[in-house]
Design an enzyme around this catalytic site. Structure first.
Site, PDB file in Angstrom:
ATOM      1  N   ASN A   9     -46.076  13.291  13.805  1.00  0.00           N
ATOM      2  CA  ASN A   9     -45.916  14.673  13.348  1.00  0.00           C
ATOM      3  C   ASN A   9     -46.557  14.733  11.970  1.00  0.00           C
ATOM      4  O   ASN A   9     -45.953  14.319  10.982  1.00  0.00           O
ATOM      5  CB  ASN A   9     -44.424  15.021  13.286  1.00  0.00           C
ATOM      6  CG  ASN A   9     -44.174  16.389  12.672  1.00  0.00           C
ATOM      7  OD1 ASN A   9     -45.094  17.193  12.517  1.00  0.00           O
ATOM      8  ND2 ASN A   9     -42.927  16.664  12.325  1.00  0.00           N
ATOM      9  N   LYS A  11     -47.247  17.170  10.163  1.00  0.00           N
ATOM     10  CA  LYS A  11     -46.745  18.255   9.294  1.00  0.00           C
ATOM     11  C   LYS A  11     -47.928  18.969   8.638  1.00  0.00           C
ATOM     12  O   LYS A  11     -48.983  19.085   9.250  1.00  0.00           O
ATOM     13  CB  LYS A  11     -45.724  17.715   8.287  1.00  0.00           C
ATOM     14  CG  LYS A  11     -44.620  16.905   8.983  1.00  0.00           C
ATOM     15  CD  LYS A  11     -43.447  16.593   8.110  1.00  0.00           C
ATOM     16  CE  LYS A  11     -42.430  15.791   8.923  1.00  0.00           C
ATOM     17  NZ  LYS A  11     -41.203  15.520   8.202  1.00  0.00           N
ATOM     18  N   HIS A  97     -38.067  21.712  14.944  1.00  0.00           N
ATOM     19  CA  HIS A  97     -37.980  20.738  13.839  1.00  0.00           C
ATOM     20  C   HIS A  97     -37.055  21.299  12.756  1.00  0.00           C
ATOM     21  O   HIS A  97     -37.053  22.504  12.495  1.00  0.00           O
ATOM     22  CB  HIS A  97     -39.380  20.461  13.275  1.00  0.00           C
ATOM     23  CG  HIS A  97     -39.385  19.270  12.369  1.00  0.00           C
ATOM     24  ND1 HIS A  97     -38.925  19.329  11.074  1.00  0.00           N
ATOM     25  CD2 HIS A  97     -39.736  17.982  12.584  1.00  0.00           C
ATOM     26  CE1 HIS A  97     -39.002  18.124  10.534  1.00  0.00           C
ATOM     27  NE2 HIS A  97     -39.500  17.282  11.428  1.00  0.00           N
ATOM     28  N   GLU A  99     -37.305  21.304   9.691  1.00  0.00           N
ATOM     29  CA  GLU A  99     -38.025  22.038   8.632  1.00  0.00           C
ATOM     30  C   GLU A  99     -38.294  23.477   9.077  1.00  0.00           C
ATOM     31  O   GLU A  99     -38.260  24.407   8.266  1.00  0.00           O
ATOM     32  CB  GLU A  99     -39.326  21.288   8.275  1.00  0.00           C
ATOM     33  CG  GLU A  99     -39.007  20.019   7.494  1.00  0.00           C
ATOM     34  CD  GLU A  99     -40.019  18.887   7.645  1.00  0.00           C
ATOM     35  OE1 GLU A  99     -41.144  19.121   8.120  1.00  0.00           O
ATOM     36  OE2 GLU A  99     -39.656  17.745   7.285  1.00  0.00           O
ATOM     37  N   GLU A 169     -33.359  13.734  15.109  1.00  0.00           N
ATOM     38  CA  GLU A 169     -33.825  13.490  13.741  1.00  0.00           C
ATOM     39  C   GLU A 169     -32.743  13.903  12.742  1.00  0.00           C
ATOM     40  O   GLU A 169     -32.641  15.083  12.396  1.00  0.00           O
ATOM     41  CB  GLU A 169     -35.082  14.317  13.456  1.00  0.00           C
ATOM     42  CG  GLU A 169     -36.236  14.015  14.379  1.00  0.00           C
ATOM     43  CD  GLU A 169     -37.563  14.407  13.749  1.00  0.00           C
ATOM     44  OE1 GLU A 169     -38.416  13.534  13.638  1.00  0.00           O
ATOM     45  OE2 GLU A 169     -37.739  15.573  13.356  1.00  0.00           O
ATOM     46  N   GLY A 175     -38.087  11.892   5.748  1.00  0.00           N
ATOM     47  CA  GLY A 175     -38.886  11.832   4.523  1.00  0.00           C
ATOM     48  C   GLY A 175     -38.135  11.288   3.323  1.00  0.00           C
ATOM     49  O   GLY A 175     -38.596  11.375   2.193  1.00  0.00           O
ATOM     50  N   SER A 215     -37.832   8.622   8.761  1.00  0.00           N
ATOM     51  CA  SER A 215     -38.206   7.404   8.034  1.00  0.00           C
ATOM     52  C   SER A 215     -38.394   6.194   8.947  1.00  0.00           C
ATOM     53  O   SER A 215     -38.074   5.065   8.570  1.00  0.00           O
ATOM     54  CB  SER A 215     -37.192   7.108   6.926  1.00  0.00           C
ATOM     55  OG  SER A 215     -37.137   8.189   6.007  1.00  0.00           O
TER      56      SER A 215
HETATM   57  P1  PGA Z   1     -40.528  11.101   8.461  1.00  0.00           P
HETATM   58  O1  PGA Z   1     -40.492  12.486   9.292  1.00  0.00           O
HETATM   59  O2  PGA Z   1     -40.961  10.043   9.433  1.00  0.00           O
HETATM   60  O3  PGA Z   1     -41.532  11.333   7.369  1.00  0.00           O
HETATM   61  O4  PGA Z   1     -39.150  10.869   7.952  1.00  0.00           O
HETATM   62  C1  PGA Z   1     -40.084  12.532  10.630  1.00  0.00           C
HETATM   63  C2  PGA Z   1     -40.130  13.956  11.123  1.00  0.00           C
HETATM   64  O5  PGA Z   1     -39.732  14.863  10.373  1.00  0.00           O
HETATM   65  O6  PGA Z   1     -40.567  14.225  12.266  1.00  0.00           O
END
Ligand code: PGA
Length: 252
Positions: A9, A11, A97, A99, A169, A175, A215
């Site tokens: 992903n 982003k 997601h 976000e 998640e 992140g 992460s």
């Molecule tokens: P990350 O993000 O691996 O940077 O923690 C995962 C995601 O939000 O899909």
């Protein structure tokens, strides 16, 4: 038999030329790898879909958008429909997601519509769910996950369900560098599989791919993927370098 998947992903990262280069590197590495035990997908910005589709072999690397509109077409300035995504040759879309839920106020009802439109347009859906730290500390993990999944997905038929991949998640792990421990993740994955079993039966639940995200990196992927209900990962930060991403892809 359920499939293992590692999906990147990206982003809101990379320009089009940078993204094309990254996708090429991933596709070359996947093509060169022997005996991979998972499907590989890249989740790219809308602007990159067409150009990335031209440089990957879709049989080897799947292509996902990171969102689609909750309307078919029309006067929705700035939105991108599921039909538009499908017309680029992409075969997946990431929906729900945290976000998108958090920063853009996407509700379970909107996501239900997006899921329907994605499936109608032949896209497979990577559907995200996960709790905040506050919700975890209040003992609400199962309630949150159950609501997110049932409100946006449990109207589907068993046939439609075959095109759904779940990504768990935990928001506090995205992140932040704080991965859920493999036991914490497995507990929620097993709970999700149980929910799917209650709704669609054991066989379909057994065939459902459930990814972990938050992460995930080359150093912790193998331990996570070794758990019985963790079928791969949705990878943010570590999907932006082909070498790191491949370190996760080869962790099975
Ligand atoms: P990350 O993000 O691996 O940077 O923690 C995962 C995601 O939000 O899909």
């Amino acid at each position: 038999m359920r499939r293992n998947i590692v999906a990147g992903n990206w982003k809101m990262n990379t320009t089009v030329p940078e993204g094309v280069q990254l996708a090429k590197e991933v596709c070359e590495a996947v093509s060169a790898a022997q005996g991979l035990k998972c499907d590989v997908i890249v989740g790219v910005p809308f602007t990159h879909l067409t150009a990335v589709r031209e440089v990957i072999d879709i049989e080897k690397v799947g292509l996902a958008a990171q969102n689609c509109a909750d309307h078919v077409s029309g006067a929705y300035t700035g939105e991108v429909s599921a039909a538009m995504v499908a017309s680029t040759g992409a075969n997946y879309v990431i929906l729900g997601h945290s976000e998108r839920r958090g920063y853009y106020n996407e509700t379970p009802e909107m996501l239900k519509t997006k899921v329907d439109l994605a499936l109608e347009n032949g896209l497979k859906v990577i559907f995200c769910c996960g709790e905040s730290l506050e919700e975890r500390e209040a003992g609400k993990v199962e309630d949150v996950i159950k609501a997110e999944i049932s409100e946006s997905l449990f109207h589907l038929t068993a046939e439609q369900w075959a095109n759904i991949v779940i990504a768990y998640e935990p928001i506090w792990a995205i992140g932040t560098g704080k991965t859920a421990t493999s036991d914490q993740a497995e507990e929620v994955h097993a709970f999700i599989r149980g929910l799917v079993a209650e709704k669609f039966g054991d066989e379909i639940a057994g065939d459902t791919t459930i990814l972990y995200g938050g992460s995930c990196k080359p150093s912790n992927a193998a331990e996570l993927f070794a758990k019985p209900d963790i079928d791969g990962g949705l990878i943010g930060g570590a999907s932006l370098k082909a070498g790191d991403f491949m370190g996760i892809v080869t962790a099975f």
